[in-house]
Write a protein that holds these residues in place. Structure first.
Motif, PDB file in Angstrom:
ATOM      1  N   LEU A 194     -88.035  34.230  89.472  1.00  0.00           N
ATOM      2  CA  LEU A 194     -87.022  33.176  89.411  1.00  0.00           C
ATOM      3  C   LEU A 194     -86.221  33.284  88.116  1.00  0.00           C
ATOM      4  N   MET A 195     -84.949  32.955  88.178  1.00  0.00           N
ATOM      5  CA  MET A 195     -84.078  33.032  87.023  1.00  0.00           C
ATOM      6  C   MET A 195     -83.604  31.641  86.610  1.00  0.00           C
ATOM      7  N   LEU A 196     -83.576  31.401  85.309  1.00  0.00           N
ATOM      8  CA  LEU A 196     -83.101  30.149  84.747  1.00  0.00           C
ATOM      9  C   LEU A 196     -81.942  30.447  83.800  1.00  0.00           C
ATOM     10  N   ASN A 197     -81.298  29.376  83.291  1.00  0.00           N
ATOM     11  CA  ASN A 197     -80.178  29.619  82.391  1.00  0.00           C
ATOM     12  C   ASN A 197     -80.597  30.336  81.111  1.00  0.00           C
ATOM     13  N   ILE A 198     -81.862  30.189  80.685  1.00  0.00           N
ATOM     14  CA  ILE A 198     -82.320  30.873  79.475  1.00  0.00           C
ATOM     15  C   ILE A 198     -82.449  32.376  79.696  1.00  0.00           C
ATOM     16  N   ASP A 199     -82.408  32.824  80.949  1.00  0.00           N
ATOM     17  CA  ASP A 199     -82.532  34.250  81.257  1.00  0.00           C
ATOM     18  C   ASP A 199     -81.189  34.975  81.265  1.00  0.00           C
ATOM     19  N   SER A 200     -80.107  34.271  80.955  1.00  0.00           N
ATOM     20  CA  SER A 200     -78.775  34.857  81.109  1.00  0.00           C
ATOM     21  C   SER A 200     -78.569  36.089  80.221  1.00  0.00           C
ATOM     22  N   GLY A 201     -79.162  36.110  79.037  1.00  0.00           N
ATOM     23  CA  GLY A 201     -79.020  37.268  78.168  1.00  0.00           C
ATOM     24  C   GLY A 201     -79.621  38.515  78.779  1.00  0.00           C
ATOM     25  N   GLY A 202     -80.821  38.378  79.336  1.00  0.00           N
ATOM     26  CA  GLY A 202     -81.463  39.507  79.991  1.00  0.00           C
ATOM     27  C   GLY A 202     -80.735  39.930  81.250  1.00  0.00           C
ATOM     28  N   VAL A 203     -80.245  38.949  82.005  1.00  0.00           N
ATOM     29  CA  VAL A 203     -79.527  39.245  83.248  1.00  0.00           C
ATOM     30  C   VAL A 203     -78.258  40.045  82.955  1.00  0.00           C
ATOM     31  N   GLU A 241     -90.682  31.992  71.888  1.00  0.00           N
ATOM     32  CA  GLU A 241     -91.282  31.866  70.562  1.00  0.00           C
ATOM     33  C   GLU A 241     -92.103  30.589  70.423  1.00  0.00           C
ATOM     34  N   THR A 242     -91.650  29.531  71.079  1.00  0.00           N
ATOM     35  CA  THR A 242     -92.362  28.252  70.993  1.00  0.00           C
ATOM     36  C   THR A 242     -93.796  28.381  71.482  1.00  0.00           C
ATOM     37  N   TYR A 243     -94.038  29.303  72.411  1.00  0.00           N
ATOM     38  CA  TYR A 243     -95.341  29.392  73.066  1.00  0.00           C
ATOM     39  C   TYR A 243     -96.139  30.633  72.664  1.00  0.00           C
ATOM     40  N   VAL A 244     -95.440  31.740  72.430  1.00  0.00           N
ATOM     41  CA  VAL A 244     -96.131  32.990  72.096  1.00  0.00           C
ATOM     42  C   VAL A 244     -96.390  33.110  70.601  1.00  0.00           C
ATOM     43  N   HIS A 245     -95.477  32.571  69.785  1.00  0.00           N
ATOM     44  CA  HIS A 245     -95.561  32.752  68.335  1.00  0.00           C
ATOM     45  C   HIS A 245     -95.761  31.408  67.618  1.00  0.00           C
ATOM     46  N   LEU A 298     -85.205  34.064  73.321  1.00  0.00           N
ATOM     47  CA  LEU A 298     -86.213  33.752  72.303  1.00  0.00           C
ATOM     48  C   LEU A 298     -86.908  32.415  72.540  1.00  0.00           C
ATOM     49  N   THR A 299     -86.683  31.822  73.723  1.00  0.00           N
ATOM     50  CA  THR A 299     -87.370  30.572  74.041  1.00  0.00           C
ATOM     51  C   THR A 299     -88.885  30.738  73.989  1.00  0.00           C
ATOM     52  N   GLU A 340     -88.225  22.887  68.530  1.00  0.00           N
ATOM     53  CA  GLU A 340     -86.767  22.744  68.551  1.00  0.00           C
ATOM     54  C   GLU A 340     -86.074  23.923  69.226  1.00  0.00           C
ATOM     55  N   ILE A 341     -86.741  25.069  69.314  1.00  0.00           N
ATOM     56  CA  ILE A 341     -86.137  26.215  70.002  1.00  0.00           C
ATOM     57  C   ILE A 341     -85.881  25.869  71.461  1.00  0.00           C
ATOM     58  N   ASP A 342     -86.830  25.175  72.076  1.00  0.00           N
ATOM     59  CA  ASP A 342     -86.670  24.756  73.475  1.00  0.00           C
ATOM     60  C   ASP A 342     -85.490  23.811  73.651  1.00  0.00           C
ATOM     61  N   GLU A 343     -85.263  22.994  72.651  1.00  0.00           N
ATOM     62  CA  GLU A 343     -84.294  21.909  72.780  1.00  0.00           C
ATOM     63  C   GLU A 343     -82.868  22.332  72.461  1.00  0.00           C
ATOM     64  N   ALA A 344     -82.698  23.445  71.748  1.00  0.00           N
ATOM     65  CA  ALA A 344     -81.362  23.866  71.334  1.00  0.00           C
ATOM     66  C   ALA A 344     -80.653  24.616  72.457  1.00  0.00           C
ATOM     67  N   PRO A 345     -79.387  24.330  72.706  1.00  0.00           N
ATOM     68  CA  PRO A 345     -78.648  25.034  73.763  1.00  0.00           C
ATOM     69  C   PRO A 345     -78.416  26.495  73.403  1.00  0.00           C
ATOM     70  N   VAL A 346     -78.278  27.324  74.441  1.00  0.00           N
ATOM     71  CA  VAL A 346     -78.066  28.766  74.267  1.00  0.00           C
ATOM     72  C   VAL A 346     -76.700  29.151  74.818  1.00  0.00           C
ATOM     73  N   THR A 347     -75.983  29.966  74.080  1.00  0.00           N
ATOM     74  CA  THR A 347     -74.689  30.480  74.523  1.00  0.00           C
ATOM     75  C   THR A 347     -74.808  31.981  74.739  1.00  0.00           C
ATOM     76  N   THR A 348     -74.359  32.451  75.906  1.00  0.00           N
ATOM     77  CA  THR A 348     -74.443  33.879  76.244  1.00  0.00           C
ATOM     78  C   THR A 348     -73.065  34.387  76.642  1.00  0.00           C
ATOM     79  N   LYS A 349     -72.731  35.597  76.156  1.00  0.00           N
ATOM     80  CA  LYS A 349     -71.457  36.199  76.526  1.00  0.00           C
ATOM     81  C   LYS A 349     -71.563  37.717  76.438  1.00  0.00           C
ATOM     82  N   THR A 350     -70.685  38.400  77.169  1.00  0.00           N
ATOM     83  CA  THR A 350     -70.586  39.852  77.120  1.00  0.00           C
ATOM     84  C   THR A 350     -69.176  40.224  76.693  1.00  0.00           C
TER      85      THR A 350
END
Length: 351
Positions: A318-327, A157-161, A154-155, A169-179
Motif C-alpha cells: 500500500l502507498m501513502l502520501n509519505i511514500d511519494s519520494g520513493g514512488v 526515524e520515529t520508530y526505527v531510530h 524519513l518518517t 514531531e517527524i510524524d507530525e510535520a508535513p512533507v513536500t515532494t517534487k521532481t
C-alpha cells in the motif's frame, strides 16, 4: 532491476591499497586494482585460462597475476604472459570504464562508449578544506530500491531510530515532494522542537547549547541511479532555521550511495559531510560512530523487509502520501530502464 549505463560507487581507495578487490556490481563480477602508474583498473573477475577469480591473485609490477597458475593480465583485458605457455592468442576479457573521484572508485557497467566521466554525480563537499567527511560500508541483503525508499521517507526515524535521531514531531510535520531536472527531493521542517540525542551531541560538539528548542530540517535528494544526499541539521529556535547563521546551527549532508550487487543485495556506502569544525578529528570519529549505529538499525529492518517480500511475492504493498519520494524515484529509474531496453532506431534515409 538496475540501469547499466550509469556510474556506480564500487569501492573506496583503501580497499585496493594492497591487493586486488573482487566485487559484484549490477550483477557483474569485477576485479579492481591499481596498475604500475597507480591508476585504477576494472576487469571481468574471470581468468581466461581456467575461470578462477582474478581477485584471488596479486598485483606484480602493475600487472594482475592469477593466483591459480600465474597468468598475467594486462590493464586492457588482454593476456600478457603465463610461465612456460603461449597465451597471446587468448581472447580478451572485458574491461570496465572506471574513474577515481571524490574519494571513491566509480565503475560503469553498461556500454563502454557511453561512459562519460562528466556524468558522475558532482559532490560539492568533497576535497574541500571547509568540509570533513567520514563514513563506512555495509553489505545489505535487500533490493537497493528499498534503501532508496527508506532514505526518501524519513518518517521511519520515529520508530526505527528512537534512541538517536527519531522524535514524534517527524510524524507530525508535513512533507513536500517534487521532481525537477531529473532529481527527486522531499523536505520536512520542524520548528521549536527539542533536539534528539544525535543532534544534541552535535550541538555540544559545535559549542552550542543542547537543552533549548531548535528548528530542524531534513531535505532528501535522489539522483539516479542510486545516490541520495540528505541535508540535515538543527538551529537554535528563532535564529532562521535552515538559513540561520552558522554560529547558531549544526548542519551536514548525509551521504548515501546504494550500489546494487544483485537484485536482492547491495553495497551501502554511507557517511556524513559537515562544514562545522572540519579539522576536529575526534568529533569526526564520534559522528561516524553514531551514524554507523543509526544505519545499522536501517540494515536490520530492511533485510527483514526483503525476506518478508520474498516469502510473499504476490502481496500488494500500500502507498501513502509519505511514500511519494520513493514512488517518484522509482519512476525515474523505470524511465532509465525502459530507455536501455528500447533498441535504437535507425536514422531515416535521406530523401
Amino acid at each position: 532491476m538496475f540501469p547499466k549505463n550509469a556510474w556506480y560507487v564500487a569501492c573506496t581507495p583503501d580497499e585496493i591499497a594492497t591487493k586486488p578487490l573482487g566485487r559484484q556490481v549490477c550483477g557483474e563480477k569485477i576485479v579492481f586494482y591499481r596498475d604500475g602508474k597507480g591508476a585504477v583498473v576494472a576487469l571481468d573477475d574471470f581468468c581466461p585460462h581456467r575461470g578462477a577469480p582474478l581477485s584471488l591473485g596479486k598485483v606484480c609490477e602493475g600487472e594482475l597475476v592469477c593466483g591459480y597458475h600465474g597468468l598475467k593480465m594486462g590493464c586492457d583485458g588482454k593476456t600478457v604472459s603465463m610461465p612456460g605457455q603461449r597465451v597471446h592468442a587468448f581472447p580478451s576479457i572485458r574491461s570496465f570504464p572506471v574513474v577515481e573521484r571524490y574519494g571513491f572508485i566509480w565503475v560503469w557497467t553498461g556500454e563502454a562508449e557511453k561512459a562519460d566521466p562528466a556524468l558522475i554525480h558532482h559532490l560539492e563537499w568533497a576535497d574541500h578544506p571547509d568540509w570533513a567527511y567520514a563514513g563506512g560500508l555495509y553489505h545489505v541483503k535487500c533490493d537497493y530500491r528499498l534503501m532508496i525508499d527508506n532514505l526518501m521517507d524519513l518518517t521511519h526515524e520515529t520508530y526505527v531510530h528512537t534512541s538517536s535521531i527519531g522524535q514524534e514531531e517527524i510524524d507530525e510535520a508535513p512533507v513536500t515532494t517534487k521532481t525537477e531536472n531529473g532529481v527527486v527531493s522531499t523536505s520536512r521542517y520542524m520548528d521549536g522542537v527539542m533536539a534528539p540525542p544525535f543532534w544534541r551531541a552535535n550541538l555540544r560538539g559545535n559549542g552550542l547549547a543542547d537543552d533549548v528548542p531548535v528548528d530542524r530540517w531534513q531535505i532528501s535528494r535522489f539522483t539516479p541511479p542510486c545516490h541520495v544526499m540528505i541535508e540535515v541539521g538543527v538551529a537554535h529556535a528563532g535564529k532562521g532555521g535552515y538559513n540561520a547563521d552558522p554560529a547558531h546551527k549544526v548542519s551536514s549532508i548525509v551521504v548515501d550511495f546504494c550500489t546494487p550487487e544483485t537484485e536482492t543485495t547491495m553495497w551501502y556506502f554511507w557517511g556524513m559531510a559537515r562544514n562545522f569544525k572540519p579539522h576536529d578529528q575526534e568529533l569526526t570519529k564520534q559522528i561516524q560512530a553514531g551514524q554507523g549505529k543509526v544505519f545499522a538499525e536501517d540494515t536490520d529492518i530492511l533485510e527483514a523487509q526483503q525476506a518478508n517480500l520474498l516469502r510473499n511475492p504476490g502481496r500488494r504493498l500500500l502507498m501513502l502520501n509519505i511514500d511519494s519520494g520513493g514512488v517518484q524515484s522509482r519512476r525515474l529509474l523505470d524511465k532509465l530502464l525502459a530507455a536501455e531496453q528500447t533498441p535504437a532506431q535507425p536514422a531515416a534515409a535521406a530523401a
